[in-house]
Design an enzyme around this catalytic site. Structure first.
Site, short mmCIF file in Angstrom:
data_model
loop_
_atom_site.label_atom_id
_atom_site.label_comp_id
_atom_site.label_asym_id
_atom_site.label_seq_id
_atom_site.Cartn_x
_atom_site.Cartn_y
_atom_site.Cartn_z
N SER F 100 113.95 32.50 -2.51
CA SER F 100 112.58 32.52 -2.00
C SER F 100 112.40 31.74 -0.70
O SER F 100 111.36 31.85 -0.06
CB SER F 100 111.62 32.00 -3.07
N LYS F 143 103.52 27.49 -6.63
CA LYS F 143 103.77 27.25 -5.21
C LYS F 143 102.47 27.13 -4.42
O LYS F 143 102.33 26.26 -3.55
CB LYS F 143 104.62 28.39 -4.63
#
Ligand SMILES: [Ca+2]
Ligand SMILES: [Ca+2]
Ligand SMILES: [Ca+2]
Ligand SMILES: [Ca+2]
Ligand SMILES: [Ca+2]
Ligand SMILES: [Ca+2]
Ligand SMILES: [Ca+2]
Ligand SMILES: [Ca+2]
Ligand SMILES: [Ca+2]
Ligand SMILES: [Ca+2]
Ligand SMILES: [Ca+2]
Ligand SMILES: [Ca+2]
Lengths: 193, 193, 193, 193, 193, 193
Positions: F100, F143
């Protein structure tokens, strides 16, 4: 009781050596970082002293930072291409790892590359970044007490570790000066003679 | 009973060979460190004898120290660029590790590079640093008794190990001279003929 | 019953091949060490036959010894720089390790480099050092009986293994001559035709 | 039921391909060894097909044997220095190991280097040595039955495996010719068209 | 529900990209293989995407096949010596392995090297050999259903997998065309525009 | 409470630095990616910061993408052959892995290579492909909340992650702008000043 008495500091007092603070399985301890450069090299970096990968990466990161800022610190850029650099951390029986030796690695290398000695009775602990920042690390209480026990007089660490020092009983660290920094330039300004 | 009798010392008595003291899983033992240099090399260091990483790092550290101090010891700097060096520790069936063979490695290499033989009936044990210091090591009692059993007459170790020798019953080590040192220069002054 | 009959010895009777004695998990056994050199090489040493690290180190140590003593044995020094050397130990299904194949490795290499064949019906076992000494090894009883079973007539080993042979019932090894040696030069004097 | 029917043999019928007999965890099986050489190489040997270390060593040993005997077999020595060689064993999902593919590796490489095709409907199994001998291998019964099932007509193996074939019920392998050999030269005489 | 909708196929529609069928721990799935070549290279092959050894070997085998057949497919041989090739398989969080991506690797590389795009809405699965054959693979049912779910319209696989497709309920794969092949040339004839 | 206050963003505000969003064992967190290029290099990529293999592959993939598209982004192609690039991710005590960080790696590298700074108060998360696509990643809720806590004002992610953001209570992320993208070009258009 400390193995690192005044006499040994005298020996340590040559360019390329800096004192760090480590947190090993026996508690806080002081750590000598030694660097030597050799001519006729190819810019290779040799790392010894039973170091783990994260500590090895610190040395590599310190090299890149110093290369990128060579001009500012008056470092001859040839050291990165035409010399070999050996970083050694004594007491090979003790495995060593973690990022907290970063500023000590960087200081020892800068001392070796500039020929300027590191201030005596000074230790330091802190992670480094490629941007030149000093990040906080763990185990501050144990490290500071180890520095006191060893007869050190001054420490450098990240401003973000100030709160950890404030939690220590002031009587235990009387006479120990702590410098809080944000950048590696501040570290080198304080550390290099 | 010792396998290393007078006759073998005679054989060992050639430049490049030094006797160390080790602490293996069978207790204290003596250890021959052998070095050979070959022409037409590229400064490569080959290490054999079933050695662990920390002992290999000792050899690498010794090489860097000798290269940095080549002039002082009268070593031709070409050995670090144009020759290959092979360090072998016999008795391959026994895994060997730890930093305590450092000064023995350094002495064997210096002997090989200068052509000066190592004093006979002499053994040594101690960790080395890039600054040229000799650090204390563990297992002193077992190592000293092994040296006595093998018929050795003299030992070199760090001053910081003096307290460990004082704990041994003097009757067990009668006739064995122990030299306490602080620096690698002192080691070479004592060891090289 | 032995797979290594007279006919196979005939095949083995070419420079570069020597017979060792090994102690594997099936007991004592004989071991062929084969070496080939190829032109247009770069001094590389290739080792095959499912060998462990300690046995590989033996081959490396043997190479260094032969290079350092090339003149004495009449070996063209180019073999160490301009040829490649392949050492192979057949029966790849059996893992092999330990230092005891050292003198066999050294003999096979010396045979290949000098073009002199190894004496037929001769086997050997012993560790080597860079100083040219032959050290004792374990498993002597099993190895000697394996040599007898295989139809061998002569063995070379370290003088320090003599006591191990004396413990074997003489009837079991009737007709088998054992040579006890101290140095690699003695090995080559006995082994090379 | 066999996946390797007549049509696939036709495809296999190009220089550089040989059929071996393997003993995998699903029993005896046949194994295609494919080799390709590429120009503008550096004598590198690439091995693919999920091979274990012992099988990789077989390929390396075969290469050294063929290089040492290039003249005898009419192989251009440039293949060992100026070309790259890729050996691939299909059916990557099956891990493959052991020394028994040695003569098949050697044959496929010899076929590729000489441009001579391998005889169709022929399989082989056997370990190789640098001396050019063919050693016996295990699992003969399972391998021979697999060869029969796959429609093969001829097999090569070591004379020392003859006793293993004699233990198979002759009715099961009717029409299958078995060639017993001692040397790799005999293998190539039988296998290369 | 499929993440690979029409729009993404449009993006995929550039030379060097091919769609494979994989069988991961979450069942059948489609797999994009992406390749890029860069100038000023040295014929190096870089493989990323969390790939296991067997899948990496497929890429290596595909490279050797294409190099050996460069002329037939109109590929400039310089790509194997003077360019670097990067093969990437997205979705790095999923470990990928096995030989079944072989023909997809080969097709993506051939597409990149020739500049010809791969037919849209086409996927494939099959192991490759150096001889240019396409071998059958496992997990066909799950792979075909994944292709259908993702909106693909055409598949290539080995003729030896035809029996596996015949076991799937035809209603589940209505509108999906399956091409059965024996050779890699047939794959490229079907796949490259 | 966040360690990355305004002052640190000021420090970060130099070419070569970008902020990513990671999902570690302590939950969502922000992540600085730092890059430095050095002259007199050989196109080598050095990666430090306790990174796992998949994250290292992201950096390698980003390099290949930027090299293939150097012209479009105004990058001097020499950076891929004649400079060395060091990518460092601080906080070495925390192991980091997964795909990611791909677009953050790519952005930091593009910033370093073009000399254009990255927009302040901007973070991003997303996997990259060689085709220039941005793939969705996991852990979006954690996140995004970490970005809010740290005082960030803007985020970039894949359009395929839009549904994950819609599941977060809007009150928790008030004032945080989320940009949804499909391609790396869109990322660089948004991120580089
Ligand atoms: Ca200490
Ligand atoms: Ca420290
Ligand atoms: Ca001993
Ligand atoms: Ca010692
Ligand atoms: Ca045997
Ligand atoms: Ca032996
Ligand atoms: Ca099969
Ligand atoms: Ca076989
Ligand atoms: Ca997927
Ligand atoms: Ca596939
Ligand atoms: Ca953090
Ligand atoms: Ca990220």
């Amino acid at each position: 009781k400390s193995r690192y008495n005044n006499e040994m500091y005298k020996t340590a007092n040559m360019p390329g050596v800096a004192v760090g603070l480590a947190w090993t399985y026996v508690g806080g301890d002081i750590l000598f970082i030694e660097t030597t450069t050799s001519d006729n090299g190819k810019g290779e970096l040799k790392l010894t002293g039973n170091l783990g990968n994260v500590m090895k990466e610190s040395a590599s990161t310190a090299m890149t930072y110093l290369q990128a800022n060579a001009k500012k610190y008056g470092i001859n850029p040839d050291v990165f291409n035409k010399k070999n650099v050996h970083v050694h951390v004594p007491e090979g029986a003790v495995p060593k790892d973690g990022p907290s030796a970063g500023i000590t690695m960087m200081t020892a290398l800068a001392s070796s590359f500039t020929g300027r000695k590191v201030k005596p009775y000074l230790a330091m602990t802190g992670e480094i970044t490629l941007r030149g920042q000093v990040l906080p690390v763990g185990g501050i209480k144990e490290k500071v007490l180890a520095a006191k026990r060893a007869g050190l007089k001054e420490i450098i660490m990240s401003v973000q570790n100030e709160k950890d020092v404030e939690e220590i009983n002031p009587n235990f660290i009387k006479g120990l000066k702590v410098n809080y920094v944000k950048t590696m330039q501040q570290v080198l300004d304080l550390a290099l003679l």
